[in-house]
Design a protein around this motif. Structure first.
Motif, short mmCIF file in Angstrom:
data_model
loop_
_atom_site.label_atom_id
_atom_site.label_comp_id
_atom_site.label_asym_id
_atom_site.label_seq_id
_atom_site.Cartn_x
_atom_site.Cartn_y
_atom_site.Cartn_z
N VAL A 355 3.16 -21.84 -1.85
CA VAL A 355 1.72 -22.09 -1.87
C VAL A 355 1.06 -20.99 -2.70
CG1 VAL A 355 -0.39 -22.18 -0.49
CG2 VAL A 355 1.70 -23.28 0.34
N TYR A 356 0.19 -21.39 -3.62
CA TYR A 356 -0.48 -20.42 -4.48
C TYR A 356 -1.48 -19.60 -3.66
CZ TYR A 356 -3.40 -18.56 -8.25
OH TYR A 356 -4.09 -17.73 -9.09
N GLN A 357 -1.41 -18.28 -3.81
CA GLN A 357 -2.30 -17.34 -3.13
C GLN A 357 -2.34 -17.58 -1.61
OE1 GLN A 357 -6.14 -17.51 -5.12
NE2 GLN A 357 -5.52 -15.99 -6.63
N ILE A 358 -1.16 -17.58 -1.01
CA ILE A 358 -1.06 -17.76 0.44
C ILE A 358 -1.65 -16.54 1.14
CG2 ILE A 358 1.22 -16.71 0.71
CD1 ILE A 358 1.89 -19.08 2.60
N PRO A 359 -2.40 -16.73 2.23
CA PRO A 359 -3.00 -15.58 2.92
C PRO A 359 -1.94 -14.60 3.41
CG PRO A 359 -3.97 -17.64 3.69
CD PRO A 359 -2.79 -18.01 2.85
N LYS A 360 -2.30 -13.35 3.46
CA LYS A 360 -1.36 -12.32 3.90
C LYS A 360 -1.30 -12.27 5.43
CE LYS A 360 -1.60 -9.36 -0.18
NZ LYS A 360 -1.80 -7.99 -0.70
N ILE A 361 -0.15 -11.80 5.91
CA ILE A 361 0.06 -11.66 7.35
C ILE A 361 0.38 -10.22 7.68
CG2 ILE A 361 0.91 -14.04 7.52
CD1 ILE A 361 3.74 -12.86 7.76
#
Length: 471
Positions: A355-361
């Motif tokens: 996924v493009y620019q997936i949120p950080k965890i």
């Protein structure tokens, strides 16, 4: 007389088209062959499919008599007034349309109620209809012939039953696709074989449910059995939470034991391994091949013990964990070369959907690598004849969570084993320790996430769910 006759392609089509108006179709004997939900709810399920219309119109002698009265005394709007039995010995007057109907070669009668207000029925009847329609419970009502009289929307959803095509049919027909011994409702219910808070598992085409079920008989004022009901509640989430708590307790106990004993085990193993290496070298130099083979075997077993101790230590809370904002895509890309090498050996193809620019965890990068390496390795080893391992990233924006699915095309996990795979020491591998998935679950739980597994006879999907990092 023709103005009182209607022609319909099917009774079900006609009834569904009038779902807002209480309507019923009867045969010549007055037996209700079809009725809509509005009709069933109006009378609280007291008179439904399979019942007799004369339970409601006790003053009428036959359906033809009602038709004759329609011809002679109908009002301008085409309706007549009749008296219905509303329960508790009361009768109420209402307006209705009544006429002959045809469906193919069948000669039937149609009844549409137009002037009966819900307030004219007893409170108990109104409650019964509302309860079955709106309650967040699975409800099934059967008559003394074991035919389905009514069913709630939640029961239809969980059991995979179409309400309109099932009402009035024997329960054996409703559950015809389910083996007799596994049917949720048994005919012995009418013989008084009842259950209270009975836990049962049910699987439809979509998912598995854990249910808590109660049943009881329905009797008339004389004490005769006229039917029965079954009520069940979906406790899948509660059972899942209970299993997670039990599993966490076991992991915590094993972790405490591991933390206290691992070093005591490792120290003597280090000494034994050192002396064995010396002996192995000596045997090799002296040409003692048989003795050298013995020491090779012992050294391999000591390495296996060390790996087991390392997994034990991971069950206790890691002491040197570094939580940071990380990009889960970069973690997966880092492990792809390792996974590809393993896949080539097993004739497996790797597919990765990012996924493009997936949120950080928020997580420990190295521990997260360990989780995905373990899940991918298990998937590859499950495909003994080769296949495809698919890694898919997804975003659940509403729940603010990142999903990573690891799908294999192997033989799948049997239903009777799927609840045990996260238990410590449970394994189906000849050389496995049974701690890999337990460790993975512990790591993901520690960062506020969860791991789910699903398998439908072929192929298995592990889903890692982790919350977003606060922006």
């Amino acid at each position: 007389m023709e103005k009182f006759r209607i022609t319909m392609p099917s009774t079900q089509t006609f009834i569904r088209s009038l779902d807002a108006v209480p309507a019923a179709i009867m045969d010549a004997d007055g037996t209700i062959v079809e009725c809509n939900r509005a009709f069933s709810h109006l009378f609280g399920g007291r008179c439904g499919v399979g019942g007799s219309i004369f339970m409601l119109v006790p003053e009428e002698s036959c359906l033809e008599a009602i038709c004759e009265r329609c011809e002679n005394s109908m009002d301008e709007d085409g309706t007549i007034e009749i008296k219905l039995r509303a329960g508790q010995g009361k009768q109420v007057a209402t307006r209705c349309w009544f006429g002959r109907a045809e469906s193919g070669a069948r000669h039937l009668y149609a009844l549409l109620l137009s002037g009966l207000a819900p307030g004219e029925l007893s409170l108990l009847q109104q409650f019964s209809g509302t309860f079955v329609r709106d309650v967040n419970l699975g409800v099934l009502v059967v008559d003394q012939e074991f035919r389905l009289v009514d069913i709630s929307d939640m029961a239809c959803h969980i059991l995979g039953i179409d309400r309109q095509s099932s009402l009035g049919f024997p329960m054996e027909e409703v559950f015809r696709s389910v083996p007799k011994e596994h049917r949720l409702v048994q005919r012995t219910l009418l013989d008084g074989v009842l259950v209270r808070s009975h836990a049962v598992s049910w699987t439809n085409d979509r998912q598995r449910y854990e249910l808590l079920m109660d049943s009881n008989l329905i009797r008339d004022p004389l004490g005769q059995v006229v039917g029965a009901y079954v009520i069940f509640k979906d406790v899948t989430n509660l059972r899942s939470l209970e299993q997670q708590v039990q599993r966490s307790d076991r992991l915590a106990m094993i972790g405490q034991i591991a933390a206290g004993t691992a070093h005591e085990i490792r120290n003597p193993l280090t000494s034994i391994k050192g002396f064995l290496q010396v002996l192995n070298r000596t045997f090799h130099q002296s040409g003692m091949e048989r003795e050298e083979g013995y020491t090779d075997l012992m050294l391999a077993e000591i390495d296996r013990i060390n790996e087991l101790v390392n997994e034990f230590l991971l069950l206790s809370k890691p002491k040197n964990v570094t939580f940071d904002k990380i990009d889960i895509s970069s973690v997966l890309r880092d492990i792809l070369p390792i996974i590809n090498n393993q896949a080539v050996l097993h004739n497996v193809t790797i597919q990765y959907q990012s996924v493009y620019q997936i949120p950080k965890i928020i997580a420990d990068r190295e521990l997260l690598k360990q989780v995905f390496i373990n899940l991918c390795k298990n998937g590859i080893e499950a495909m003994t004849q080769g296949g495809t391992l698919t890694i898919i990233e997804k975003i659940d924006a509403r729940a603010r969570k990142v999903h990573v699915e690891v799908q294999d095309s192997g033989a799948g996990i049997p239903a009777y084993l799927i609840d045990k795979i996260f238990d410590p020491f449970f394994t189906t591998k000849d050389s496995g320790t049974g701690l890999g998935l337990s460790v993975c679950q512990r790591i993901i739980h520690d960062i506020g996430g969860s791991i789910r597994v699903s398998s439908k006879g072929f192929g298995t999907t592990f889903t890692v769910i982790v919350p977003f990092s606060p922006s």
